[in-house]
Each structure stands twice: as structure tokens, then as C-alpha cells.
Design an enzyme around this catalytic site. Sequence first.
Site, PDB file in Angstrom:
ATOM      1  NE  ARG A   1       8.446   5.567   1.235  1.00 37.03           N
ATOM      2  CZ  ARG A   1       7.858   6.686   0.806  1.00 37.03           C
ATOM      3  NH1 ARG A   1       8.440   7.843   0.965  1.00 37.03           N
ATOM      4  NH2 ARG A   1       6.680   6.640   0.234  1.00 37.03           N
TER       5      ARG A   1
ATOM      6  N   GLY B   1       0.868  -1.177   0.000  1.00 41.75           N
ATOM      7  CA  GLY B   1       0.000   0.000   0.000  1.00 41.75           C
ATOM      8  C   GLY B   1       0.896   1.216   0.000  1.00 41.75           C
ATOM      9  CD  GLU B   2       2.722   5.771  -0.128  1.00 49.36           C
ATOM     10  OE1 GLU B   2       2.671   5.385  -1.304  1.00 49.36           O
ATOM     11  OE2 GLU B   2       3.787   6.105   0.430  1.00 49.36           O
ATOM     12  CB  SER B   3       5.338   2.659   3.933  1.00 51.73           C
ATOM     13  OG  SER B   3       6.048   3.600   3.159  1.00 51.73           O
TER      14      SER B   3
ATOM     15  CB  CYS C   1       5.419  -3.756  -1.301  1.00 53.65           C
ATOM     16  SG  CYS C   1       5.876  -2.501  -2.499  1.00 53.65           S
TER      17      CYS C   1
ATOM     18  CG  HIS D   1       2.816  -6.644  -4.058  1.00 57.26           C
ATOM     19  ND1 HIS D   1       2.134  -6.121  -2.996  1.00 57.26           N
ATOM     20  CD2 HIS D   1       3.519  -5.628  -4.591  1.00 57.26           C
ATOM     21  CE1 HIS D   1       2.393  -4.836  -2.889  1.00 57.26           C
ATOM     22  NE2 HIS D   1       3.243  -4.509  -3.838  1.00 57.26           N
TER      23      HIS D   1
ATOM     24  CD  GLU E   1       0.389  -9.173  -1.912  1.00 58.80           C
ATOM     25  OE1 GLU E   1       1.423  -9.854  -1.804  1.00 58.80           O
ATOM     26  OE2 GLU E   1       0.400  -7.932  -1.975  1.00 58.80           O
TER      27      GLU E   1
ATOM     28  CB  ILE F   1       3.466  -2.375  -7.466  1.00 54.53           C
ATOM     29  CG1 ILE F   1       2.930  -3.588  -8.227  1.00 54.53           C
ATOM     30  CG2 ILE F   1       2.645  -1.115  -7.773  1.00 54.53           C
ATOM     31  CD1 ILE F   1       1.575  -4.079  -7.728  1.00 54.53           C
ATOM     32  NE  ARG F   2       3.403   3.738  -6.063  1.00 53.49           N
ATOM     33  CZ  ARG F   2       3.191   4.088  -4.806  1.00 53.49           C
ATOM     34  NH1 ARG F   2       4.019   4.893  -4.194  1.00 53.49           N
ATOM     35  NH2 ARG F   2       2.161   3.632  -4.164  1.00 53.49           N
TER      36      ARG F   2
HETATM   37  N1  LIG Z   1       3.263  -1.468  -3.627  1.00 51.89           N
HETATM   38  C1  LIG Z   1       3.643  -0.848  -2.538  1.00 51.89           C
HETATM   39  O1  LIG Z   1       3.399  -1.282  -1.421  1.00 51.89           O
HETATM   40  C2  LIG Z   1       4.324   0.464  -2.737  1.00 51.89           C
HETATM   41  C3  LIG Z   1       5.059   0.957  -1.532  1.00 51.89           C
HETATM   42  C4  LIG Z   1       5.212   2.459  -1.570  1.00 51.89           C
HETATM   43  N2  LIG Z   1       6.151   2.865  -2.581  1.00 51.89           N
HETATM   44  C5  LIG Z   1       5.627   2.987  -0.204  1.00 51.89           C
HETATM   45  O2  LIG Z   1       6.571   3.716  -0.078  1.00 51.89           O
HETATM   46  O3  LIG Z   1       4.979   2.684   0.754  1.00 51.89           O
END
Ligand SMILES: NC(=O)CC[C@H](N)C(=O)O
Length: 202
Positions: free
Chosen positions: A111, A50-52, A82, A176, A178, A140-141
Amino acid sequence: MSDALVIGVLALQGDVREHLVALAAAGAAARPVRRPEELAEVDGLVLPGGESTTISKLATLFGLMEPLRARVADGLPVYGTCAGMILLADKILDPRSGQETIGGIDMIVRRNAFGRQNESFEAALDIEGVDGDPVEGVFIRAPWVESVGAAARVLAEHEGHIVAVRQGNALATSFHPELTGDHRVHGLFADMVRASRTRGSL
Ligand SMILES: NC(=O)CC[C@H](N)C(=O)O
């Protein structure tokens, strides 16, 4: 506590449902965790992607940050993917201002190291502890791990960058599992939870 292996998924933000499905497929009783009382009931915990920064802010808001730190420090089996990997890092190289981590793995994480959303990719990975064909990793990112301390073990690398790490009861992957329908990494984590529960009841 019942006999079923109860594994929670921190459900503040991110791809919670996919982890619940993968954990159930790996034989666990999977449930979302949003409150300290729910955290107290699980044998293991997944920190989703997600977004940390968002997850850490919400964890603080929901009164979960300190209980999370305490349980992880106490040896709760925990698996971060992630953004979840970032939350398990003792140190982030490029934190947003005020960004906090739970910690638990002696590693430095960068990150978004693999690039932006439109640079997402898949790669076949050999992961120590996962038998058979390589695991298809979805990035993913994604972060990578710049370096690990002596207590942490590198389980997988991609193009010279560390993408899977284990330290004691804590597991972290940049990618990921999952999202692919291949539940072997969740199976590895479920085995860690099972082993930890057996040790605890001796
Ligand atoms: N797919 C992800 O969980 C991306 C992580 C996101 N770039 C972060 O800094 O949290």
C-alpha cells in the site's frame, strides 16, 4: 437477464461516478452496487479507487464481503483500480490492523508504495492488451505489486515496479484510467466481461 452487458461499480466509497462514466463509454450498462441483491445482477464488477481500509470495513458492514468473495472465487470478472487493486490481492504487505481483502489475484501488494498524496504523478504506460499509444496512468497514493504467483500475468510495469496484473477474470491496476478520458482499459475489461458471458452461455 437482458442482452446489455451489465457492469457494476462497488459504490461504498471512492471514485464511483468516474468509473460509471468510463464503463458507459466502453459500451456497458453501468450501475452502482451497494447491496448483495445488486451484486447478484451484474456480469462484471469494478472496485474503485478510494481508501481500501474504508471500503473493506463498509463491505463487511453492508454484508457484502462474503458475497463478493464468493462471486469473485466463482469467476465473476472483476477490475480493481488502486484501492480496488489492494482489495483483489491475496496478500497485503503492510495491512492496517483488521484490514481484509476480497482476494482473487495471487499477488502481494504494498500500500502507498509510490508515496503520499502530494507525490501523485502521471506516467505513460505500455499495457499488454491495450493497442496504440501508451496509456496515461494517474497514480494517487498508489500501491505497487511486490510479486505475483505463477497464475498471475504482469501486464505493465513502471520504473521496475508491477502496476497492472491479470489473473483469469480478475484485472488490477495501481493507477486510475477512469480519470483521463481514455477508456481503453475499461474497454479491455468490458471485453473480458463479454468473453466470460459468452463462455457461460455456451
Ligand atoms: N487512490 C487510491 O485508491 C489510494 C489507495 C489508498 N492508498 C489505499 O490504501 O487504499
